[in-house]
Design a protein around this motif. Structure first.
Motif, PDB file in Angstrom:
ATOM      1  N   ALA A 277       7.581 -10.300   8.376  1.00 36.55           N
ATOM      2  CA  ALA A 277       7.613  -8.917   8.840  1.00 36.55           C
ATOM      3  C   ALA A 277       6.650  -8.702  10.003  1.00 36.55           C
ATOM      4  O   ALA A 277       6.982  -8.033  10.994  1.00 36.55           O
TER       5      ALA A 277
ATOM      6  N   ALA B 134       9.184  -4.677   9.155  1.00 39.59           N
ATOM      7  CA  ALA B 134      10.443  -5.355   9.461  1.00 39.59           C
ATOM      8  C   ALA B 134      11.415  -4.454  10.220  1.00 39.59           C
ATOM      9  O   ALA B 134      12.301  -4.949  10.922  1.00 39.59           O
TER      10      ALA B 134
ATOM     11  N   GLN C  22       7.312  -7.593  13.961  1.00 36.40           N
ATOM     12  CA  GLN C  22       6.654  -6.441  14.593  1.00 36.40           C
ATOM     13  C   GLN C  22       5.894  -6.826  15.858  1.00 36.40           C
ATOM     14  O   GLN C  22       6.082  -6.216  16.920  1.00 36.40           O
TER      15      GLN C  22
ATOM     16  N   TRP D 151       6.567  -3.923   3.714  1.00 38.45           N
ATOM     17  CA  TRP D 151       7.430  -4.901   4.385  1.00 38.45           C
ATOM     18  C   TRP D 151       8.479  -4.197   5.245  1.00 38.45           C
ATOM     19  O   TRP D 151       8.703  -4.588   6.396  1.00 38.45           O
ATOM     20  N   LEU D 152       9.090  -3.151   4.712  1.00 33.99           N
ATOM     21  CA  LEU D 152      10.111  -2.420   5.468  1.00 33.99           C
ATOM     22  C   LEU D 152       9.526  -1.765   6.712  1.00 33.99           C
ATOM     23  O   LEU D 152      10.166  -1.745   7.773  1.00 33.99           O
TER      24      LEU D 152
END
Length: 313
Positions: free
Chosen positions: A160, A80, A164, A76-77
């Motif tokens: 997320a 995101a 992107q 996810w990071l």
């Protein structure tokens, strides 16, 4: 058929890229290439710096998760984080060109309509490509995640991914395509240059130079299709929809254990030693590259045709 509808269809047939003129109009106020280079450089710089910024604010466990991208949180990071270079890009866009996010998207209602149409059309196509077609040679399945937990991850994954793909589309198909369309009507300029840059942007996704080359070709083809749909519709909706659906199917259903972006995958295949994989690819390089490129071309072609049918463009 009503006369107005017939005339509109004839206009599209005679000039399929007619909507591009209206779409690029917000860029007409400032077409200096130095500004384009500066805004693009700020985006690239912010993208390169962002991982270091994120690492400074995370605890050690979070740093490891972000760097490896094997867990749901780490994956996810990694997607995101595009929000940071996106904000830097939009700030520079406002300062250099005096315009904002919505000037890159096109008419809001039309963009939302195009996005929904393309997503619905491609879900069926990619379901067949990714799920129904057997994954020959993918390796042994080592884990199937519980469906309940996987479904609970879907909203977070979509957020997320939307960050992107919207970031990449507003830069490559929004900003660059608009600016270059104001400088030249030659499609090799406004379609070709952003698509090639988009392809090069994905080179580092590969583990080897050969894999990097394949990623460049894949992303360039995808960029051409997205640029074409943007020019045909006059909005970013179709491009965002196609890009979003492609990435969703790429990371949500199948993944390889211990590999980046595998945290959302429903099914995990066994991890293979990179040296063994590289040796296999090197031994059968020509066959592997040719087969891979053919499959990529056919997949992108089918998605493009499905999107055009859905949009009636």
């Amino acid at each position: 058929m009503p006369v107005g509808h017939r005339n509109a269809m004839l206009a599209v047939m005679s000039d399929p890229y007619g909507p591009l003129t209206q779409f690029a109009r917000p860029a007409a106020g400032e077409t200096d290439l130095r500004y384009v280079i500066l805004v693009s450089a700020v985006f690239v710089g912010a993208f390169l710096v962002t991982p270091a910024l994120i690492m400074t604010v995370l605890p050690l466990s979070g740093q490891i998760a972000f760097e490896e991208g094997r867990t749901a949180f780490g994956t996810w990071l990694q997607f995101a984080m595009f929000a940071v270079p996106a904000l830097a890009f939009l700030w520079t866009l406002r300062r250099m060109h005096g315009r904002g996010f919505w000037s890159l998207i096109g008419p809001t209602d039309a963009a939302w309509f195009d996005l929904r149409r393309v997503v619905i059309a491609l879900i069926a196509i990619l379901f067949v490509v990714q799920i129904v077609v057997p994954w020959g040679g993918a390796g042994m399945i080592v884990e199937i995640r519980p469906l309940i937990s996987w479904f609970l991850l879907l909203p977070f994954a979509l957020i997320a991914l939307l960050i992107q793909v919207t970031t990449e589309e507003m830069v490559f198909r929004g900003y660059l395509q608009q600016q270059l369309a104001c400088l030249s009507l030659n499609r090799w300029v406004w379609m070709g240059i952003p698509s090639l840059l988009f392809g090069i942007w994905h080179y580092w996704n590969g583990n080897t130079p050969l894999e990097g080359f394949v990623y460049v070709v894949w992303a360039t083809l995808l960029g051409v299709v997205c640029a074409d749909l943007t020019a045909r519709t006059g909005t970013l909706g179709a491009a965002i929809g196609l890009h979003l659906t492609t990435n969703f199917f790429a990371i949500m259903f199948f993944g390889i254990e211990n590999r980046p972006h595998s945290g959302f995958a429903l099914v995990l295949f066994e991890y293979r030693d990179p040296e063994e994989v590289s040796a296999f690819i090197a031994e059968f390089a020509v066959i592997w590259v040719v087969c891979t490129l053919i499959m990529m071309f056919l997949t992108v072609l089918i998605m493009w045709l499905a999107a055009r049918i859905a949009l009636r463009r």
